[in-house]
Design an enzyme around this catalytic site. Structure first.
Site, PDB file in Angstrom:
ATOM      1  N   GLU A  29      -5.638   4.702 -11.755  1.00 53.66           N
ATOM      2  CA  GLU A  29      -5.045   5.987 -12.137  1.00 53.66           C
ATOM      3  C   GLU A  29      -4.192   5.882 -13.394  1.00 53.66           C
ATOM      4  O   GLU A  29      -4.056   6.845 -14.137  1.00 53.66           O
ATOM      5  CB  GLU A  29      -4.271   6.638 -10.984  1.00 53.66           C
ATOM      6  N   ASN A  71      27.441  10.581  -0.623  1.00 48.20           N
ATOM      7  CA  ASN A  71      26.018  10.263  -0.716  1.00 48.20           C
ATOM      8  C   ASN A  71      25.820   8.941   0.007  1.00 48.20           C
ATOM      9  O   ASN A  71      26.520   7.975  -0.281  1.00 48.20           O
ATOM     10  CB  ASN A  71      25.603  10.131  -2.186  1.00 48.20           C
ATOM     11  N   GLY A  72      24.888   8.900   0.938  1.00 47.29           N
ATOM     12  CA  GLY A  72      24.646   7.667   1.685  1.00 47.29           C
ATOM     13  C   GLY A  72      24.526   7.981   3.170  1.00 47.29           C
ATOM     14  O   GLY A  72      24.285   9.131   3.545  1.00 47.29           O
ATOM     15  N   LYS A 101      -3.535   1.962  -8.254  1.00 47.76           N
ATOM     16  CA  LYS A 101      -2.528   2.008  -9.335  1.00 47.76           C
ATOM     17  C   LYS A 101      -3.193   1.725 -10.680  1.00 47.76           C
ATOM     18  O   LYS A 101      -2.958   2.415 -11.649  1.00 47.76           O
ATOM     19  CB  LYS A 101      -1.403   0.990  -9.103  1.00 47.76           C
ATOM     20  N   LYS A 125       1.103  15.469  -9.518  1.00 54.65           N
ATOM     21  CA  LYS A 125       1.972  14.772  -8.580  1.00 54.65           C
ATOM     22  C   LYS A 125       1.699  15.252  -7.156  1.00 54.65           C
ATOM     23  O   LYS A 125       1.648  14.463  -6.225  1.00 54.65           O
ATOM     24  CB  LYS A 125       3.444  14.996  -8.955  1.00 54.65           C
ATOM     25  N   HIS A 153     -21.300  -8.924   1.156  1.00 58.54           N
ATOM     26  CA  HIS A 153     -22.279  -7.972   1.698  1.00 58.54           C
ATOM     27  C   HIS A 153     -22.740  -6.968   0.630  1.00 58.54           C
ATOM     28  O   HIS A 153     -23.236  -5.895   0.973  1.00 58.54           O
ATOM     29  CB  HIS A 153     -21.685  -7.255   2.913  1.00 58.54           C
ATOM     30  N   TRP A 210      20.581  16.077   0.066  1.00 57.93           N
ATOM     31  CA  TRP A 210      19.249  15.689   0.549  1.00 57.93           C
ATOM     32  C   TRP A 210      19.505  15.280   1.986  1.00 57.93           C
ATOM     33  O   TRP A 210      19.998  14.187   2.255  1.00 57.93           O
ATOM     34  CB  TRP A 210      18.751  14.529  -0.302  1.00 57.93           C
ATOM     35  N   ARG A 234      18.047  14.830  -7.200  1.00 62.89           N
ATOM     36  CA  ARG A 234      18.453  13.891  -6.149  1.00 62.89           C
ATOM     37  C   ARG A 234      18.433  14.541  -4.771  1.00 62.89           C
ATOM     38  O   ARG A 234      18.463  13.839  -3.761  1.00 62.89           O
ATOM     39  CB  ARG A 234      19.854  13.351  -6.423  1.00 62.89           C
ATOM     40  N   CYS A 240      21.703  12.033  -2.216  1.00 64.89           N
ATOM     41  CA  CYS A 240      22.381  13.237  -2.694  1.00 64.89           C
ATOM     42  C   CYS A 240      22.920  12.957  -4.096  1.00 64.89           C
ATOM     43  O   CYS A 240      22.993  11.812  -4.525  1.00 64.89           O
ATOM     44  CB  CYS A 240      23.537  13.585  -1.778  1.00 64.89           C
ATOM     45  N   GLU A 261      -4.326  -0.331  -2.678  1.00 68.39           N
ATOM     46  CA  GLU A 261      -3.240   0.334  -3.405  1.00 68.39           C
ATOM     47  C   GLU A 261      -3.105  -0.243  -4.818  1.00 68.39           C
ATOM     48  O   GLU A 261      -2.877   0.504  -5.774  1.00 68.39           O
ATOM     49  CB  GLU A 261      -1.946   0.191  -2.598  1.00 68.39           C
TER      50      GLU A 261
HETATM   51  O1  M6R Z   1       2.479  13.515  -1.531  1.00 70.42           O
HETATM   52  P1  M6R Z   1       1.407  12.705  -0.852  1.00 70.42           P
HETATM   53  O2  M6R Z   1       1.893  11.382  -0.383  1.00 70.42           O
HETATM   54  O3  M6R Z   1       0.735  13.448   0.244  1.00 70.42           O
HETATM   55  O4  M6R Z   1       0.321  12.460  -1.985  1.00 70.42           O
HETATM   56  C1  M6R Z   1      -0.879  11.845  -1.677  1.00 70.42           C
HETATM   57  C2  M6R Z   1      -1.643  11.455  -2.929  1.00 70.42           C
HETATM   58  O5  M6R Z   1      -1.956  12.582  -3.689  1.00 70.42           O
HETATM   59  C3  M6R Z   1      -0.843  10.472  -3.790  1.00 70.42           C
HETATM   60  O6  M6R Z   1      -0.447   9.348  -3.066  1.00 70.42           O
HETATM   61  C4  M6R Z   1      -1.696  10.016  -4.972  1.00 70.42           C
HETATM   62  O7  M6R Z   1      -2.748   9.240  -4.527  1.00 70.42           O
HETATM   63  C5  M6R Z   1      -0.836   9.239  -5.980  1.00 70.42           C
HETATM   64  N1  M6R Z   1      -1.102   9.698  -7.312  1.00 70.42           N
HETATM   65  C6  M6R Z   1      -1.082   7.775  -5.952  1.00 70.42           C
HETATM   66  O8  M6R Z   1      -0.311   7.100  -6.881  1.00 70.42           O
END
Ligand code: M6R
Length: 613
Positions: free
Chosen positions: A493, A103-104, A490, A608, A509, A77, A27, A2, A486
């Protein structure tokens, strides 16, 4: 997560609070509220209009009486208690004189509440926070000044807090305190401020002070003084703030991504808070699936996209190992269209940071249509996925702004591993002492992540050496495999470089044909059970000319023989390693992207939240 703000001694109290809340909306935004306090009078307004809460609060505040010089405000939140106006802060005590914002998470709120109710206190919300108002009320009833009342109250509570309290019988005083949750104090001539984040008061205060854990601050128009929990005086450290508003919103970091990477210890810690009862039971307040239903689960299917899919892959290893349940992990956009089989006893877990990813929502809808129980793992309270599922577990990573997901991933893994432990408890596939030991190990991860963050300069050095490389393979075995996926995501992207994640054993393989001088192989090499095999895989790529970067534990003496660069991490239980091992890989991707001049917060072509199929 929050946002909180307070001001004492101001001629424009309401404007200060409302402007501050607008800046704190990131927040938390399921509800908002303010309380204004003067001698014998408390005025309060609260709204619960989702993202429109602060706007609605501004409208409500047009009815506020004039002339208040002190007040507190909060943007919420939700963790305990639904996002409704009745659960919005500030909360009042029985007399209506004490107002608090928090908050917490107060971990022992249920016991405290039961004791307070037995002594006649009347509660009006379902929040954990309201206990603080009644505790302060009791201490004030015993004759203590507000500062002492807050101090005594905090001796009773466990958990995390940034709290601010006012009392209409001691006006023009705010008492604030913190443990874990952030809190700063600001001053200007004749006015004192508090906030969870500097941006909220940046253009009002002229000097800023950091409040540390277990410190209590009494603020008046003339300034402030601080004590520790034992009552001994402490000095607050003045902060050097030469930020503009944009920098302040990034907490002084260059971008949101580095801020969010740095917030990972807190994200894990917050996600674990309040999840284990005294008797050792793992618990999720918000999970509306009964123990019997969970006990009867025959099969688990996880659906997710992108980074959330990688967290789901980690969960497969944990649920299978600890709860001995069969687990499938599906890319959400594939699940829906392949006529999935949903048998009786199938539990579908939709994992999504935003809770708004259309592929994951559609997969969850399809699963429910076919009769599955669906649990959402969401970072956003009341997201579409959370609302449409039978139950929800919230990660508490706080708002993630950067397109590249970082802190949401570690929080998702923490939440999913907790769920795996709960399933193991119910199915009695782990002994109580095993669950206790694993929970303890999980509780240490946050500090271990902080340790890795402190070694960030080592990662920068490696990235500098590899700035010219164009092809990367990320390899891992066991949970090192989703971590490798992952890490590769990173890098691609953020830096637009070619990067693939592979199970290390699969390389021979086919992909081994691509290994040649100039290719970089990044190996997640922290699992002792898989170590020998992984070393052989690395020897194979090294023999073909690849440059090898390894993430390896502090005690690994063999890795130097096959790796050109080693990024060290502390030793932990293998199942927890994704939360730790991903950190150097995030930092590596970040450093590469910065080195190549890319916009780390807004990579090209990406959004996002992906709300189209
Ligand atoms: O909001 P979500 O976790 O559902 O989003 C899923 C993906 O779109 C998201 O993780 C995307 O792969 C990111 N850009 C990765 O860094």
């Amino acid at each position: 997560m929050c946002g909180i703000i307070g001001v004492v001694g101001s001629s424009d109290t309401l404007d200060t609070l409302l402007e501050g809340l607008t800046r704190l909306e990131y927040r938390g935004y399921d509800s908002a509220g303010v309380a204004l306090v003067r001698q014998g009078q408390t005025w309060r307004a609260r709204t619960a209009e989702g993202t429109e809460s602060v706007s609605a609060l501004k409208e409500e505040c047009k009815k506020a009486p004039r002339g208040f010089t002190s007040g507190i405000g909060h943007t919420r939140w939700a963790t305990h208690g639904a996002p409704e106006a009745v659960n919005a802060h500030p909360h009042l005590d029985c007399s209506g004189h004490v107002a608090i914002i928090h908050n917490g998470i107060i971990e022992n709120h249920a016991e405290i509440r039961a004791e307070l109710e037995a002594r006649g206190h009347l509660f009006s919300s379902r929040t954990d926070s309201e206990v603080l108002a009644h505790l302060v009320e009791e201490a004030r009833g015993g004759g203590a000044e507000l500062m002492e009342a807050v101090r005594v109250s905090l001796l009773t509570v466990r958990g995390a807090f940034a709290v601010a309290a006012m009392d209409a019988t001691e006006p023009d005083v705010i008492v604030a305190a913190r443990r874990i949750s952030p809190l700063v104090v600001g001053t200007a001539p004749g006015v004192t401020y508090l906030a969870s984040d500097i941006p909220a008061i940046l253009d009002r205060a002229t000097a800023f002070y950091a409040v540390n854990d277990d410190e209590i601050v009494r603020m008046g128009p003339e300034g402030f003084r601080a004590i520790d929990l034992e009552g001994a005086p402490v000095r607050l450290k003045q902060l050097t703030i030469d930020w503009d508003l944009e920098t302040a919103e990034k907490g002084g970091f260059d971008d949101f991504m580095s801020k969010e990477i740095a917030e990972q210890p807190d994200a894990i810690r917050a996600t674990l808070l309040d999840r284990r009862r005294k008797d050792g039971t793992i618990t999720f307040d918000e999970l509306r699936v009964s123990d019997d239903e969970l006990r009867d689960v025959k099969r688990v299917v996880l659906v997710a996209a992108g980074t959330s899919h990688h967290a789901a892959l980690v969960a497969k290893y944990a649920i299978e190992r600890w709860a001995r349940l069969g687990v499938d992990v599906d890319i959400a956009s594939e699940y829906r269209y392949r006529d999935p089989i949903v048998e009786v006893g199938t539990l579908v877990i939709g994992v999504s940071q935003s809770g708004e990813t259309i592929d994951t929502i559609q997969a969850a809808r399809e699963a429910r249509r076919r009769g599955a129980r669906v649990v959402a793992i969401s970072n956003i309270v009341d997201s579409s996925l959370a609302r449409e599922s039978d139950a929800v577990i919230y990660t508490r990573a706080g708002l993630e702004v950067s397109v590249a997901s970082t802190k949401a991933f570690v929080a998702q893994v923490a939440a999913l591993e907790l769920l795996a432990l709960r399933l193991a408890q119910l199915r009695q596939t782990l002994s109580p002492s095993d669950v206790d030991a694993l929970f303890l190990g999980l509780s240490h991860v946050s500090a271990q992540v902080a340790q890795v963050l402190a070694r960030g300069a080592d990662v920068d050095d490696v990235a500098k050496q590899l700035l010219g490389a164009r092809d990367f393979f990320f390899l891992g075995r066991h949970v090192g495999f989703p971590t490798a996926l992952e890490g590769a995501l990173k890098l691609k992207e953020l830096s637009y470089l070619h990067a693939e994640g592979y199970p290390a054993g699969e390389l021979k393989h086919g992909p081994l044909a691509l290994i040649e001088p100039g290719v970089v192989v990044v190996a997640v090499a922290t699992d002792p059970a898989m170590h020998e095999k992984l070393l052989s895989n690395l020897a194979e790529v090294k023999a073909r000319g690849a440059t090898v970067v390894a993430v390896a534990t502090d005690d690994d003496e063999k890795i130097e023989a096959v790796a050109d660069y080693v990024l060290r991490v502390p030793v932990t239980e293998p199942m927890f390693t994704p939360m730790i091992d991903i950190v150097p890989l995030q930092l590596f991707a970040y450093a590469m992207a910065r080195g190549l001049g890319k916009n780390v917060d807004r990579p090209r072509n990406l959004a996002k939240t992906v709300t189209v199929e």
